[in-house]
Design an enzyme around this catalytic site. Sequence first.
Site, PDB file in Angstrom:
ATOM      1  N   VAL A 216       5.822   0.224   4.852  1.00 13.06           N
ATOM      2  CA  VAL A 216       5.488  -1.037   4.195  1.00 13.06           C
ATOM      3  C   VAL A 216       5.695  -0.879   2.696  1.00 13.06           C
ATOM      4  O   VAL A 216       5.235   0.098   2.100  1.00 13.06           O
ATOM      5  CB  VAL A 216       4.023  -1.434   4.463  1.00 13.06           C
ATOM      6  N   PHE A 217       6.388  -1.836   2.083  1.00 12.23           N
ATOM      7  CA  PHE A 217       6.604  -1.803   0.637  1.00 12.23           C
ATOM      8  C   PHE A 217       5.641  -2.755  -0.057  1.00 12.23           C
ATOM      9  O   PHE A 217       5.503  -3.915   0.334  1.00 12.23           O
ATOM     10  CB  PHE A 217       8.042  -2.194   0.290  1.00 12.23           C
ATOM     11  N   GLY A 218       4.982  -2.261  -1.101  1.00 13.58           N
ATOM     12  CA  GLY A 218       4.075  -3.083  -1.896  1.00 13.58           C
ATOM     13  C   GLY A 218       4.590  -3.261  -3.309  1.00 13.58           C
ATOM     14  O   GLY A 218       4.939  -2.286  -3.978  1.00 13.58           O
ATOM     15  N   TYR A 219       4.645  -4.492  -3.780  1.00  7.85           N
ATOM     16  CA  TYR A 219       5.099  -4.794  -5.140  1.00  7.85           C
ATOM     17  C   TYR A 219       4.018  -5.506  -5.937  1.00  7.85           C
ATOM     18  O   TYR A 219       4.205  -5.809  -7.123  1.00  7.85           O
ATOM     19  CB  TYR A 219       6.366  -5.656  -5.110  1.00  7.85           C
ATOM     20  N   GLY A 220       2.888  -5.806  -5.280  1.00  9.57           N
ATOM     21  CA  GLY A 220       1.767  -6.483  -5.929  1.00  9.57           C
ATOM     22  C   GLY A 220       0.494  -5.687  -5.715  1.00  9.57           C
ATOM     23  O   GLY A 220       0.410  -4.512  -6.060  1.00  9.57           O
ATOM     24  N   SER A 221      -0.497  -6.320  -5.086  1.00 11.26           N
ATOM     25  CA  SER A 221      -1.797  -5.666  -4.921  1.00 11.26           C
ATOM     26  C   SER A 221      -1.740  -4.424  -4.041  1.00 11.26           C
ATOM     27  O   SER A 221      -2.606  -3.547  -4.151  1.00 11.26           O
ATOM     28  CB  SER A 221      -2.806  -6.658  -4.341  1.00 11.26           C
TER      29      SER A 221
ATOM     30  N   GLU B 163      -2.011 -10.943   3.950  1.00  6.20           N
ATOM     31  CA  GLU B 163      -0.896 -11.580   3.255  1.00  6.20           C
ATOM     32  C   GLU B 163      -0.528 -12.938   3.841  1.00  6.20           C
ATOM     33  O   GLU B 163       0.556 -13.452   3.563  1.00  6.20           O
ATOM     34  CB  GLU B 163       0.337 -10.661   3.318  1.00  6.20           C
TER      35      GLU B 163
END
Length: 265
Positions: free
Chosen positions: A28-33, A126
């Site tokens: 899983v890629f996270g770019y925010g929280s 999300e």
Amino acid sequence: MAAVLQGHQVHPDGRAWKTHFPEGDLWVFGYGSLIWKPPPHYDQRVPGYIDGFVRRFWQASTDHRGTPEQPGRVVTVIDREFWETLDDPHAELESESASTGKVWGAAYHIPASHAEEVHDYLDEREIDGYSVRFTPFHPTPGSSADQQGHPDSIIPITCMVYIGQPTNPQFLREPERRAPKDVARVISAGHGQSGKNTEYLYLLEKALEGLGLGTADVHVADLVKRVKAIELAGLADQEEQQAERDVQENLARAPEESVERQSIE
């Protein structure tokens, strides 16, 4: 039919994730929280980037950082080709950036034993306007996913990423609502079930710096400056209002009371 999770509709693409991860595990890629608040049960956290996207605070938040009556602002990533067709005051700053087209963040590996559980958790977390996409993720050279320690040897990792598509109702369609001045104003006043909208922005800035970049991307850094300026102006207004109240209070005292108070001071 899309699955339903605790009263929310889950994007149907999310149920097809095993076709991208045949071993049953999950990236899983996270770019925010997700950068500072990771999913549960991960056994690897790898900094890096996805290519061909732009990160923007162009997603309304009616739950975590705002309310239905007063939505806050949270980030999404936008396909760069589509973004180039939009009016964006930050476009000039973006073109000057050395990492044009790259969105930095962190990827998490979830072992197969917990993949289903974490997928459901993320669907719930999300769900407000986000849908699932799968895209190559490029680990930072020297990270745990880089076995050889050389940029040319790094094999991209397929990652699941939650994106607020322009077709979803939370995306800011009107150009004036996407203007940095308006976004900063909304963030400065926003508050939801997860806390202040300003906290989200500041945590993102620090989390990006913590990836080893030394700074956040130009869009985030500019919004931080704008929101802090609004907060300073608000503090100055509060001090001015307090001074005015103090003056009125002093003038309202009887003359003898005023003389007695000055002698004590």
